[in-house]
Design a protein around this motif. Sequence first.
Motif, mmCIF file in Angstrom:
data_model
loop_
_atom_site.group_PDB
_atom_site.id
_atom_site.type_symbol
_atom_site.label_atom_id
_atom_site.label_comp_id
_atom_site.label_asym_id
_atom_site.label_seq_id
_atom_site.Cartn_x
_atom_site.Cartn_y
_atom_site.Cartn_z
ATOM 1 N N GLY A 96 0.816 -1.202 0.000
ATOM 2 C CA GLY A 96 0.000 0.000 0.000
ATOM 3 C C GLY A 96 0.848 1.248 0.000
ATOM 4 N N THR A 97 0.323 2.282 -0.603
ATOM 5 C CA THR A 97 1.015 3.571 -0.625
ATOM 6 C C THR A 97 0.217 4.582 0.199
ATOM 7 N N PHE A 98 0.941 5.524 0.773
ATOM 8 C CA PHE A 98 0.314 6.599 1.526
ATOM 9 C C PHE A 98 1.290 7.761 1.588
ATOM 10 N N SER A 99 0.810 8.912 1.950
ATOM 11 C CA SER A 99 1.645 10.111 2.059
ATOM 12 C C SER A 99 1.550 10.671 3.464
ATOM 13 N N ILE A 100 2.668 11.214 3.931
ATOM 14 C CA ILE A 100 2.666 11.996 5.160
ATOM 15 C C ILE A 100 3.435 13.275 4.865
ATOM 16 N N SER A 101 2.993 14.346 5.455
ATOM 17 C CA SER A 101 3.648 15.632 5.251
ATOM 18 C C SER A 101 3.899 16.270 6.601
ATOM 19 N N PRO A 102 5.126 16.692 6.834
ATOM 20 C CA PRO A 102 5.396 17.368 8.110
ATOM 21 C C PRO A 102 4.851 18.791 8.082
ATOM 22 N N LYS A 103 4.700 19.348 9.248
ATOM 23 C CA LYS A 103 4.324 20.758 9.302
ATOM 24 C C LYS A 103 5.485 21.578 8.727
ATOM 25 N N PRO A 104 5.199 22.761 8.205
ATOM 26 C CA PRO A 104 6.283 23.601 7.659
ATOM 27 C C PRO A 104 7.313 23.930 8.739
ATOM 28 N N PHE A 105 8.560 24.020 8.327
ATOM 29 C CA PHE A 105 9.620 24.419 9.244
ATOM 30 C C PHE A 105 10.475 25.480 8.573
ATOM 31 N N ASP A 106 11.123 26.315 9.379
ATOM 32 C CA ASP A 106 11.939 27.407 8.855
ATOM 33 C C ASP A 106 13.195 26.853 8.199
ATOM 34 N N ILE A 107 13.504 27.385 7.037
ATOM 35 C CA ILE A 107 14.713 27.014 6.312
ATOM 36 C C ILE A 107 15.568 28.268 6.199
ATOM 37 N N PRO A 108 16.760 28.235 6.771
ATOM 38 C CA PRO A 108 17.611 29.432 6.712
ATOM 39 C C PRO A 108 18.116 29.699 5.295
ATOM 40 N N ASP A 109 18.557 30.929 5.062
ATOM 41 C CA ASP A 109 19.111 31.296 3.757
ATOM 42 C C ASP A 109 20.324 30.428 3.444
ATOM 43 N N GLY A 110 20.584 30.280 2.171
ATOM 44 C CA GLY A 110 21.759 29.521 1.744
ATOM 45 C C GLY A 110 21.393 28.108 1.335
ATOM 46 N N VAL A 111 22.421 27.304 1.130
ATOM 47 C CA VAL A 111 22.257 25.910 0.739
ATOM 48 C C VAL A 111 22.374 25.044 1.989
ATOM 49 N N HIS A 112 21.421 24.135 2.177
ATOM 50 C CA HIS A 112 21.419 23.272 3.360
ATOM 51 C C HIS A 112 20.995 21.860 2.979
ATOM 52 N N THR A 113 21.553 20.887 3.677
ATOM 53 C CA THR A 113 21.161 19.501 3.485
ATOM 54 C C THR A 113 20.419 19.008 4.723
ATOM 55 N N TYR A 114 19.513 18.082 4.488
ATOM 56 C CA TYR A 114 18.697 17.515 5.556
ATOM 57 C C TYR A 114 18.640 16.002 5.394
ATOM 58 N N LEU A 115 18.527 15.304 6.501
ATOM 59 C CA LEU A 115 18.267 13.867 6.494
ATOM 60 C C LEU A 115 16.833 13.651 6.952
#
Length: 100
Positions: free
Chosen positions: A52-71
């Motif tokens: 089965g497939t499903f989607s989850i979406s987190p609440k919005p979070f602040d992203i600082p200026d510039g290039v950033h990586t996330y896990l």
Amino acid sequence: MVLAGLQIHKVFTVNLIITADDNRIVVNTKNTVVTDELPEDNLIKEKGLTSGTFSISPKPFDIPDGVHTYLATAILEDTDGNIWDNATTWFVTRPDPSKN
């Protein structure tokens, strides 16, 4: 997200954790997935297995200026607290060059 080899009539929790490149946890949410409530259109039944497939979406979070990586890590648990699986991926945020 996809649950392959799904056990029907079970309730799972997907713990979504998003960690910023400075090791801050910016999202830590638990999302309940009731397999009996997944839409029939999202189920694939083949050779005795159900996926089965499903989607989850987190609440919005602040992203600082510039290039950033996330896990982003998803941990699948049953109602007894047993971990069935986990997966981690990464993504990058960067300024939109067309908006400069």
